[in-house]
Design a protein around this motif. Structure first.
Motif, mmCIF file in Angstrom:
data_model
loop_
_atom_site.group_PDB
_atom_site.id
_atom_site.type_symbol
_atom_site.label_atom_id
_atom_site.label_comp_id
_atom_site.label_asym_id
_atom_site.label_seq_id
_atom_site.Cartn_x
_atom_site.Cartn_y
_atom_site.Cartn_z
ATOM 1 N N ALA A 148 0.868 5.462 0.250
ATOM 2 C CA ALA A 148 0.158 6.694 0.579
ATOM 3 C C ALA A 148 1.215 7.764 0.818
ATOM 4 N N CYS A 190 -3.139 4.726 -2.526
ATOM 5 C CA CYS A 190 -4.104 5.294 -1.592
ATOM 6 C C CYS A 190 -4.145 6.814 -1.672
ATOM 7 N N ALA A 244 0.858 -1.188 0.000
ATOM 8 C CA ALA A 244 0.000 0.000 0.000
ATOM 9 C C ALA A 244 0.894 1.237 0.000
ATOM 10 N N SER A 292 -3.638 11.867 -4.907
ATOM 11 C CA SER A 292 -3.290 10.625 -5.599
ATOM 12 C C SER A 292 -1.785 10.436 -5.535
ATOM 13 N N LEU A 323 -1.606 -1.024 -3.902
ATOM 14 C CA LEU A 323 -2.717 -0.146 -3.541
ATOM 15 C C LEU A 323 -2.216 1.290 -3.523
ATOM 16 N N GLU A 329 -9.977 7.988 -3.323
ATOM 17 C CA GLU A 329 -10.122 6.592 -3.723
ATOM 18 C C GLU A 329 -8.818 5.837 -3.533
ATOM 19 N N VAL A 330 -8.942 4.529 -3.517
ATOM 20 C CA VAL A 330 -7.784 3.639 -3.506
ATOM 21 C C VAL A 330 -7.816 2.888 -4.828
ATOM 22 N N VAL A 379 -6.418 0.008 -7.086
ATOM 23 C CA VAL A 379 -5.744 -1.268 -6.887
ATOM 24 C C VAL A 379 -5.194 -1.760 -8.210
#
Length: 99
Positions: free
Chosen positions: A35, A72, A33, A45, A70, A76-77, A79
């Protein structure tokens, strides 16, 4: 490990993968993930840089398993079902052909 004087630092994605590979060398990464925040706020984004995409791809190739990525953001996330999908027309053993 990031640094504004690129390429003096290492992106978090690569640090995480290198750490996982060191601690658990026989276990494929299932998902990663990503972020990011700027000035204390999560960014809308995010996506990995090209160097990180290549490292992610090579981890997939090493273990022969896809890794979900992912992305994040605040709304939205996204995938990605594999690191390979983030790096079209990549180079690597799978793409080398004998002529």
């Amino acid at each position: 490990q990031e640094n504004a004087a690129y390429p003096s630092g290492l992106c978090a994605e690569r640090v995480a993968l290198f750490h996982a590979g060191h601690k658990y060398p026989d276990i494929a990464v299932v998902a990663l993930a990503i972020a990011a925040a700027t000035n204390g706020s999560q960014v809308e984004s995010i996506s990995p840089c090209g160097a990180c995409r290549q490292v992610l791809l090579e981890a997939e190739q090493r273990y022969g398993k896809s890794m979900k990525v992912l992305l994040c953001g605040t709304k939205e996330v996204v995938v990605a079902e594999s690191a390979e999908s983030l790096l079209p027309l990549c180079f690597g053993a799978k793409y080398l052909k004998d002529d």
